[in-house]
Design a protein around this motif. Structure first.
Motif, PDB file in Angstrom:
ATOM      1  N   UNK A  63       0.824  -1.224   0.000  1.00  0.00           N
ATOM      2  CA  UNK A  63       0.000   0.000   0.000  1.00  0.00           C
ATOM      3  C   UNK A  63       0.852   1.265   0.000  1.00  0.00           C
ATOM      4  N   UNK A  64       1.871   1.386   0.870  1.00  0.00           N
ATOM      5  CA  UNK A  64       2.651   2.618   0.824  1.00  0.00           C
ATOM      6  C   UNK A  64       3.431   2.806  -0.477  1.00  0.00           C
ATOM      7  N   UNK A  65       3.872   1.718  -1.094  1.00  0.00           N
ATOM      8  CA  UNK A  65       4.554   1.853  -2.385  1.00  0.00           C
ATOM      9  C   UNK A  65       3.587   2.356  -3.450  1.00  0.00           C
ATOM     10  N   UNK A  66       2.349   1.854  -3.429  1.00  0.00           N
ATOM     11  CA  UNK A  66       1.331   2.328  -4.363  1.00  0.00           C
ATOM     12  C   UNK A  66       1.020   3.800  -4.106  1.00  0.00           C
ATOM     13  N   UNK A  67       0.924   4.162  -2.835  1.00  0.00           N
ATOM     14  CA  UNK A  67       0.608   5.542  -2.448  1.00  0.00           C
ATOM     15  C   UNK A  67       1.737   6.484  -2.844  1.00  0.00           C
ATOM     16  N   UNK A  68       2.967   6.094  -2.565  1.00  0.00           N
ATOM     17  CA  UNK A  68       4.114   6.954  -2.891  1.00  0.00           C
ATOM     18  C   UNK A  68       4.228   7.191  -4.396  1.00  0.00           C
ATOM     19  N   UNK A  69       4.038   6.136  -5.169  1.00  0.00           N
ATOM     20  CA  UNK A  69       4.156   6.261  -6.617  1.00  0.00           C
ATOM     21  C   UNK A  69       2.949   6.964  -7.224  1.00  0.00           C
ATOM     22  N   UNK A  70       1.827   6.914  -6.531  1.00  0.00           N
ATOM     23  CA  UNK A  70       0.612   7.463  -7.097  1.00  0.00           C
ATOM     24  C   UNK A  70       0.001   6.520  -8.113  1.00  0.00           C
ATOM     25  N   UNK A  71       0.316   5.246  -8.025  1.00  0.00           N
ATOM     26  CA  UNK A  71      -0.217   4.227  -8.901  1.00  0.00           C
ATOM     27  C   UNK A  71      -1.307   3.483  -8.144  1.00  0.00           C
ATOM     28  N   UNK A  72      -2.528   3.549  -8.638  1.00  0.00           N
ATOM     29  CA  UNK A  72      -3.670   2.939  -7.951  1.00  0.00           C
ATOM     30  C   UNK A  72      -3.747   3.425  -6.503  1.00  0.00           C
ATOM     31  N   UNK A 129       1.721  12.241 -10.003  1.00  0.00           N
ATOM     32  CA  UNK A 129       1.752  10.818  -9.745  1.00  0.00           C
ATOM     33  C   UNK A 129       2.106  10.079 -11.027  1.00  0.00           C
ATOM     34  N   UNK A 130       2.493   8.819 -10.891  1.00  0.00           N
ATOM     35  CA  UNK A 130       2.788   7.996 -12.063  1.00  0.00           C
ATOM     36  C   UNK A 130       1.530   7.815 -12.896  1.00  0.00           C
ATOM     37  N   UNK A 131       0.437   7.521 -12.224  1.00  0.00           N
ATOM     38  CA  UNK A 131      -0.847   7.352 -12.908  1.00  0.00           C
ATOM     39  C   UNK A 131      -1.910   8.108 -12.123  1.00  0.00           C
ATOM     40  N   UNK A 132      -2.109   9.366 -12.435  1.00  0.00           N
ATOM     41  CA  UNK A 132      -3.100  10.164 -11.719  1.00  0.00           C
ATOM     42  C   UNK A 132      -4.485   9.544 -11.793  1.00  0.00           C
ATOM     43  N   UNK A 133      -5.206   9.607 -10.660  1.00  0.00           N
ATOM     44  CA  UNK A 133      -6.584   9.116 -10.692  1.00  0.00           C
ATOM     45  C   UNK A 133      -7.542  10.143 -10.144  1.00  0.00           C
TER      46      UNK A 133
END
Length: 133
Positions: A63-72, A129-133
Protein backbone atom coordinates in the motif's frame (compact mmCIF):
# COMPACT_ATOMS: atom_id res chain seq x y z
CA UNK A 1 -3.33 29.01 -9.87
CA UNK A 2 -1.70 30.40 -6.76
CA UNK A 3 0.82 28.46 -4.72
CA UNK A 4 -1.54 28.18 -1.74
CA UNK A 5 -4.42 26.95 -3.88
CA UNK A 6 -2.88 23.75 -5.22
CA UNK A 7 -4.78 20.59 -4.32
CA UNK A 8 -2.37 18.41 -6.32
CA UNK A 9 0.59 19.57 -4.24
CA UNK A 10 -1.46 18.94 -1.10
CA UNK A 11 -2.22 15.38 -2.24
CA UNK A 12 1.47 14.81 -2.98
CA UNK A 13 2.43 15.97 0.50
CA UNK A 14 -0.25 13.72 2.03
CA UNK A 15 0.94 10.77 -0.08
CA UNK A 16 4.57 11.30 0.92
CA UNK A 17 3.81 11.67 4.63
CA UNK A 18 1.59 8.57 4.81
CA UNK A 19 3.60 6.47 2.38
CA UNK A 20 6.95 7.03 4.07
CA UNK A 21 5.52 6.50 7.56
CA UNK A 22 3.77 3.24 6.66
CA UNK A 23 6.68 1.96 4.58
CA UNK A 24 9.10 2.38 7.49
CA UNK A 25 6.79 0.27 9.66
CA UNK A 26 6.73 -2.42 6.97
CA UNK A 27 10.50 -2.40 6.51
CA UNK A 28 10.97 -2.80 10.26
CA UNK A 29 8.74 -5.88 10.18
CA UNK A 30 10.79 -7.47 7.40
CA UNK A 31 13.90 -7.34 9.59
CA UNK A 32 12.14 -8.88 12.60
CA UNK A 33 11.40 -12.53 11.73
CA UNK A 34 9.18 -13.25 14.75
CA UNK A 35 6.76 -10.40 14.05
CA UNK A 36 4.51 -12.36 11.68
CA UNK A 37 4.42 -15.30 14.06
CA UNK A 38 3.51 -13.01 16.93
CA UNK A 39 0.75 -11.36 14.93
CA UNK A 40 -0.49 -14.79 13.77
CA UNK A 41 -0.64 -16.04 17.36
CA UNK A 42 -2.55 -12.93 18.39
CA UNK A 43 -5.01 -13.50 15.53
CA UNK A 44 -5.48 -17.16 16.53
CA UNK A 45 -6.12 -16.06 20.11
CA UNK A 46 -8.98 -13.95 18.71
CA UNK A 47 -10.29 -16.94 16.68
CA UNK A 48 -9.05 -15.51 13.38
CA UNK A 49 -6.86 -17.43 10.91
CA UNK A 50 -3.14 -16.87 11.43
CA UNK A 51 -2.41 -16.39 7.69
CA UNK A 52 -4.22 -13.04 7.94
CA UNK A 53 -0.94 -11.82 9.42
CA UNK A 54 0.38 -11.58 5.85
CA UNK A 55 -2.09 -8.75 5.38
CA UNK A 56 0.41 -6.67 7.35
CA UNK A 57 2.70 -6.80 4.32
CA UNK A 58 -0.10 -5.64 2.04
CA UNK A 59 -0.93 -2.78 4.35
CA UNK A 60 2.59 -1.74 5.29
CA UNK A 61 4.62 -2.55 2.18
CA UNK A 62 2.45 -2.76 -0.93
CA UNK A 63 0.00 0.00 0.00
CA UNK A 64 2.65 2.62 0.82
CA UNK A 65 4.55 1.85 -2.38
CA UNK A 66 1.33 2.33 -4.36
CA UNK A 67 0.61 5.54 -2.45
CA UNK A 68 4.11 6.95 -2.89
CA UNK A 69 4.16 6.26 -6.62
CA UNK A 70 0.61 7.46 -7.10
CA UNK A 71 -0.22 4.23 -8.90
CA UNK A 72 -3.67 2.94 -7.95
CA UNK A 73 -3.56 5.34 -5.02
CA UNK A 74 -7.22 4.81 -4.14
CA UNK A 75 -6.63 1.06 -3.82
CA UNK A 76 -3.47 1.70 -1.80
CA UNK A 77 -5.40 4.06 0.46
CA UNK A 78 -8.11 1.42 0.96
CA UNK A 79 -5.50 -1.25 1.80
CA UNK A 80 -3.80 1.08 4.27
CA UNK A 81 -7.15 2.00 5.85
CA UNK A 82 -8.08 -1.65 6.35
CA UNK A 83 -4.62 -2.25 7.80
CA UNK A 84 -5.07 0.61 10.27
CA UNK A 85 -8.54 -0.57 11.32
CA UNK A 86 -7.08 -4.01 12.04
CA UNK A 87 -4.10 -2.48 13.86
CA UNK A 88 -6.40 -0.45 16.09
CA UNK A 89 -8.91 -3.24 16.68
CA UNK A 90 -6.41 -6.03 17.27
CA UNK A 91 -3.41 -4.36 18.85
CA UNK A 92 -4.39 -0.99 20.30
CA UNK A 93 -8.00 -1.33 21.50
CA UNK A 94 -6.88 -1.07 25.13
CA UNK A 95 -5.60 2.46 24.44
CA UNK A 96 -8.81 3.75 22.89
CA UNK A 97 -9.90 5.71 25.99
CA UNK A 98 -6.48 6.70 27.31
CA UNK A 99 -4.48 9.90 27.07
CA UNK A 100 -0.76 10.43 27.51
CA UNK A 101 0.87 12.68 30.10
CA UNK A 102 0.69 15.68 27.78
CA UNK A 103 -2.97 15.13 26.87
CA UNK A 104 -2.36 13.43 23.53
CA UNK A 105 -4.53 10.47 22.62
CA UNK A 106 -2.61 7.19 22.72
CA UNK A 107 -4.12 6.32 19.34
CA UNK A 108 -3.35 9.61 17.62
CA UNK A 109 -0.77 8.16 15.22
CA UNK A 110 -3.04 5.31 14.16
CA UNK A 111 -6.06 7.61 13.78
CA UNK A 112 -4.06 10.13 11.73
CA UNK A 113 -2.80 7.36 9.43
CA UNK A 114 -6.35 6.00 9.11
CA UNK A 115 -7.65 9.47 8.25
CA UNK A 116 -4.90 10.06 5.69
CA UNK A 117 -5.57 6.65 4.13
CA UNK A 118 -9.28 7.38 3.84
CA UNK A 119 -8.58 10.83 2.39
CA UNK A 120 -6.39 9.32 -0.34
CA UNK A 121 -8.95 6.59 -0.97
CA UNK A 122 -11.61 9.22 -1.66
CA UNK A 123 -9.47 11.95 -3.27
CA UNK A 124 -6.98 9.95 -5.33
CA UNK A 125 -3.37 10.75 -6.07
CA UNK A 126 -3.59 14.11 -7.81
CA UNK A 127 -1.67 15.06 -10.95
CA UNK A 128 1.79 14.59 -9.41
CA UNK A 129 1.75 10.82 -9.74
CA UNK A 130 2.79 8.00 -12.06
CA UNK A 131 -0.85 7.35 -12.91
CA UNK A 132 -3.10 10.16 -11.72
CA UNK A 133 -6.58 9.12 -10.69
Amino acid sequence: MSFFNNEHLGKLILRLALGITLLLHGIAKIGAPDVLESIGEHLEHLSLPAPLAFGVFAGELMAPLMILAGWRCRVGGALAAVNMVFAIALMRMSAIWSLGDTGGWHLETEVLMLGASLALMFCGSGRMAIRPD
